[in-house]
Design a protein around this motif. Structure first.
Motif, PDB file in Angstrom:
ATOM      1  N   PHE A   1      -4.589  14.910  -1.175  1.00  0.00           N
ATOM      2  CA  PHE A   1      -5.544  14.723  -2.388  1.00  0.00           C
ATOM      3  C   PHE A   1      -4.803  15.490  -3.564  1.00  0.00           C
ATOM      4  O   PHE A   1      -5.110  15.336  -4.530  1.00  0.00           O
ATOM      5  N   TYR A   2      -4.125  16.581  -3.185  1.00  0.00           N
ATOM      6  CA  TYR A   2      -3.441  17.529  -4.060  1.00  0.00           C
ATOM      7  C   TYR A   2      -1.807  17.373  -4.172  1.00  0.00           C
ATOM      8  O   TYR A   2      -1.439  17.479  -3.083  1.00  0.00           O
ATOM      9  N   SER A   3      -1.363  17.605  -5.293  1.00  0.00           N
ATOM     10  CA  SER A   3       0.158  17.888  -5.253  1.00  0.00           C
ATOM     11  C   SER A   3       0.342  19.076  -4.831  1.00  0.00           C
ATOM     12  O   SER A   3      -0.630  20.286  -4.867  1.00  0.00           O
TER      13      SER A   3
ATOM     14  N   PRO B   1      -8.879  17.431  -7.169  1.00  0.00           N
ATOM     15  CA  PRO B   1      -7.698  16.743  -6.881  1.00  0.00           C
ATOM     16  C   PRO B   1      -6.950  15.830  -7.826  1.00  0.00           C
ATOM     17  O   PRO B   1      -7.519  15.413  -8.621  1.00  0.00           O
ATOM     18  N   ASP B   2      -5.656  16.135  -7.824  1.00  0.00           N
ATOM     19  CA  ASP B   2      -4.944  15.256  -8.895  1.00  0.00           C
ATOM     20  C   ASP B   2      -4.283  13.990  -8.119  1.00  0.00           C
ATOM     21  O   ASP B   2      -3.669  13.270  -8.824  1.00  0.00           O
ATOM     22  N   ARG B   3      -4.314  13.852  -6.852  1.00  0.00           N
ATOM     23  CA  ARG B   3      -3.652  12.561  -6.167  1.00  0.00           C
ATOM     24  C   ARG B   3      -4.683  11.543  -5.700  1.00  0.00           C
ATOM     25  O   ARG B   3      -4.443  10.407  -5.919  1.00  0.00           O
ATOM     26  N   ALA B   4      -5.693  11.948  -5.215  1.00  0.00           N
ATOM     27  CA  ALA B   4      -6.958  11.131  -4.723  1.00  0.00           C
ATOM     28  C   ALA B   4      -8.247  11.949  -4.568  1.00  0.00           C
ATOM     29  O   ALA B   4      -8.114  13.037  -4.521  1.00  0.00           O
TER      30      ALA B   4
END
Length: 155
Positions: free
Chosen positions: A123-125, A141-144
């Protein structure tokens, strides 16, 4: 995602010891492993309705860390975003599992995708997850999206 073999639990009593030990700050520092974090979280969410996990988890873990000589600062100790991501994951796992026994649920969680040490990186870088703002407070989160619509108001 990296492979790991989790330490599983043999009895409910081991899990109760971790959950109650977190509450009482009576665990030995060496007992506070990744598996212990998740076991205590599941125990608190599933077995202790008197504990408001969302409101209390930061204080519980921070107090425990300090009780064993740890420091909660920009570099170590309590990590809010990782903790709250796992709280959301534990709730997701509990909603989906057919297991009813405590040790069976905890061991199922530890064997599941949610139980993995690197699960939040879905979910996170790495850069965001291990940033000071993510340690000090919940960051989205920055990915999902996190499961169950978890966000700063839900966790």
């Amino acid at each position: 995602m990296t492979e790991f073999t989790p330490r599983l639990f043999a009895t409910d009593a081991e899990i109760v010891h971790l959950g109650e030990g977190l509450l009482a700050c009576s665990l030995a520092k060496e007992e506070w492993t990744h598996e212990a974090h998740l076991a205590a979280c599941l125990y608190l969410v599933a077995e202790r309705p008197d504990v408001d996990v969302d409101a209390e988890i930061a204080g519980l873990i921070s107090r425990f860390n300090e009780s064993v000589g740890g420091v909660n600062d920009d570099k170590g100790g309590y990590h809010d975003t990782i903790t709250r991501a796992y709280v959301a994951g534990v709730r997701l796992f509990l909603a989906q599992t057919g297991e009813t026994g405590l040790v069976e649920r905890v061991n199922g969680l530890l064997r599941s995708r949610v139980g993995r040490r690197d699960w939040p990186l879905g979910f996170y870088s790495r850069e965001l997850l291990f940033s000071v703002p993510a340690r000090r407070g919940f960051v989205p989160p920055d990915r999902a999206p996190l499961p169950l619509g978890a966000d700063e108001s839900a966790c």
